[in-house]
Design a protein around this motif. Structure first.
Motif, PDB file in Angstrom:
ATOM      1  N   GLN A   2       0.849  -1.191   0.000  1.00 58.91           N
ATOM      2  CA  GLN A   2       0.000   0.000   0.000  1.00 58.91           C
ATOM      3  C   GLN A   2       0.886   1.242   0.000  1.00 58.91           C
ATOM      4  O   GLN A   2       1.857   1.319   0.750  1.00 58.91           O
ATOM      5  CB  GLN A   2      -0.866  -0.013   1.259  1.00 58.91           C
ATOM      6  N   ARG A 119     -10.446   7.930   5.316  1.00 54.63           N
ATOM      7  CA  ARG A 119     -10.495   6.643   6.028  1.00 54.63           C
ATOM      8  C   ARG A 119     -11.923   6.118   6.105  1.00 54.63           C
ATOM      9  O   ARG A 119     -12.168   4.933   5.920  1.00 54.63           O
ATOM     10  CB  ARG A 119      -9.932   6.799   7.449  1.00 54.63           C
ATOM     11  N   ALA A 122     -12.955   4.864   2.718  1.00 58.04           N
ATOM     12  CA  ALA A 122     -12.287   3.582   2.458  1.00 58.04           C
ATOM     13  C   ALA A 122     -12.921   2.477   3.294  1.00 58.04           C
ATOM     14  O   ALA A 122     -13.103   1.346   2.809  1.00 58.04           O
ATOM     15  CB  ALA A 122     -10.796   3.695   2.773  1.00 58.04           C
ATOM     16  N   GLN A 123     -13.286   2.777   4.538  1.00 59.55           N
ATOM     17  CA  GLN A 123     -13.911   1.773   5.408  1.00 59.55           C
ATOM     18  C   GLN A 123     -15.284   1.378   4.875  1.00 59.55           C
ATOM     19  O   GLN A 123     -15.630   0.192   4.860  1.00 59.55           O
ATOM     20  CB  GLN A 123     -14.037   2.301   6.846  1.00 59.55           C
ATOM     21  N   GLU A 126     -14.698  -0.845   1.933  1.00 57.04           N
ATOM     22  CA  GLU A 126     -14.258  -2.171   2.402  1.00 57.04           C
ATOM     23  C   GLU A 126     -15.425  -2.958   2.978  1.00 57.04           C
ATOM     24  O   GLU A 126     -15.574  -4.156   2.706  1.00 57.04           O
ATOM     25  CB  GLU A 126     -13.145  -2.008   3.449  1.00 57.04           C
ATOM     26  N   ASP A 127     -16.256  -2.290   3.762  1.00 60.45           N
ATOM     27  CA  ASP A 127     -17.439  -2.957   4.324  1.00 60.45           C
ATOM     28  C   ASP A 127     -18.361  -3.465   3.218  1.00 60.45           C
ATOM     29  O   ASP A 127     -18.897  -4.578   3.313  1.00 60.45           O
ATOM     30  CB  ASP A 127     -18.209  -2.010   5.257  1.00 60.45           C
ATOM     31  N   LYS A 128     -18.530  -2.663   2.164  1.00 57.74           N
ATOM     32  CA  LYS A 128     -19.375  -3.073   1.038  1.00 57.74           C
ATOM     33  C   LYS A 128     -18.764  -4.278   0.323  1.00 57.74           C
ATOM     34  O   LYS A 128     -19.478  -5.216  -0.053  1.00 57.74           O
ATOM     35  CB  LYS A 128     -19.556  -1.920   0.046  1.00 57.74           C
ATOM     36  N   ARG A 129     -17.430  -4.257   0.131  1.00 63.19           N
ATOM     37  CA  ARG A 129     -16.766  -5.396  -0.509  1.00 63.19           C
ATOM     38  C   ARG A 129     -16.953  -6.665   0.324  1.00 63.19           C
ATOM     39  O   ARG A 129     -17.248  -7.731  -0.209  1.00 63.19           O
ATOM     40  CB  ARG A 129     -15.266  -5.115  -0.707  1.00 63.19           C
ATOM     41  N   GLU A 130     -16.772  -6.519   1.625  1.00 61.45           N
ATOM     42  CA  GLU A 130     -16.932  -7.680   2.502  1.00 61.45           C
ATOM     43  C   GLU A 130     -18.370  -8.192   2.478  1.00 61.45           C
ATOM     44  O   GLU A 130     -18.612  -9.402   2.449  1.00 61.45           O
ATOM     45  CB  GLU A 130     -16.521  -7.327   3.943  1.00 61.45           C
TER      46      GLU A 130
END
Length: 148
Positions: A2, A119, A122-123, A126-130
């Motif tokens: 990263q 942040r 991005a969180q 990430e939550d949507k991807r998960e």
């Protein structure tokens, strides 16, 4: 790997600038305090001298002694006047340094808010991807179990 967010570098620079401004403010405050202490000492000195002369009331003073007294008081008054100006100047500097420090503080806080917002975004991503991966896994499990 990263890569480092450039805003972190900006934040460090802003923190350093804020810290420097805080040091300059503290220095200006100490200088103002020093000048005020000197002014207080001059005023005390003048008062003590006046009391000392007041103690001579009723005693015969020579014209020369009386003239020296007034000349000396005039010099002390001039020094007090100069010191009053020095105190004002120091207080003005404190005001400028205070404003400068507050501006640096605002800039640092703005960069921190931007980083927090990034942040958070991005969180959320990430939550949507998960959640999507979890949903896909659950869907695949459902169809596997259904087809058995």
């Amino acid at each position: 790997m990263q890569r480092k967010d450039p805003l972190l570098t900006v934040l460090k620079l802003e923190k350093d600038a804020e810290e420097q401004a805080a040091l300059q403010l503290r220095s200006a405050q100490l200088e103002a305090q020093k000048r005020q202490t000197q002014l207080n000492a001059l005023n005390e000195y003048r008062l003590d001298y006046m009391k000392q002369m007041d103690g001579h009331t009723g005693q015969a003073l020579s014209a020369n002694h009386y003239h020296q007294f007034h000349r000396f008081i005039k010099q002390v008054d001039e020094a007090i006047g100069q010191q009053v100006g020095a105190v004002r100047e120091a207080e003005t500097q404190v005001g400028y340094r205070q404003k400068h420090w507050q501006e640096k503080q605002q800039k640092r806080k703005a960069v921190e808010m931007l980083l927090d917002k990034k942040r958070h975004i991005a969180q959320v991503a990430e939550d949507k991807r998960e959640q999507k991966a979890s949903d896909e896994f659950a869907t695949q499990q459902y169809f596997r179990n259904k087809n058995r």
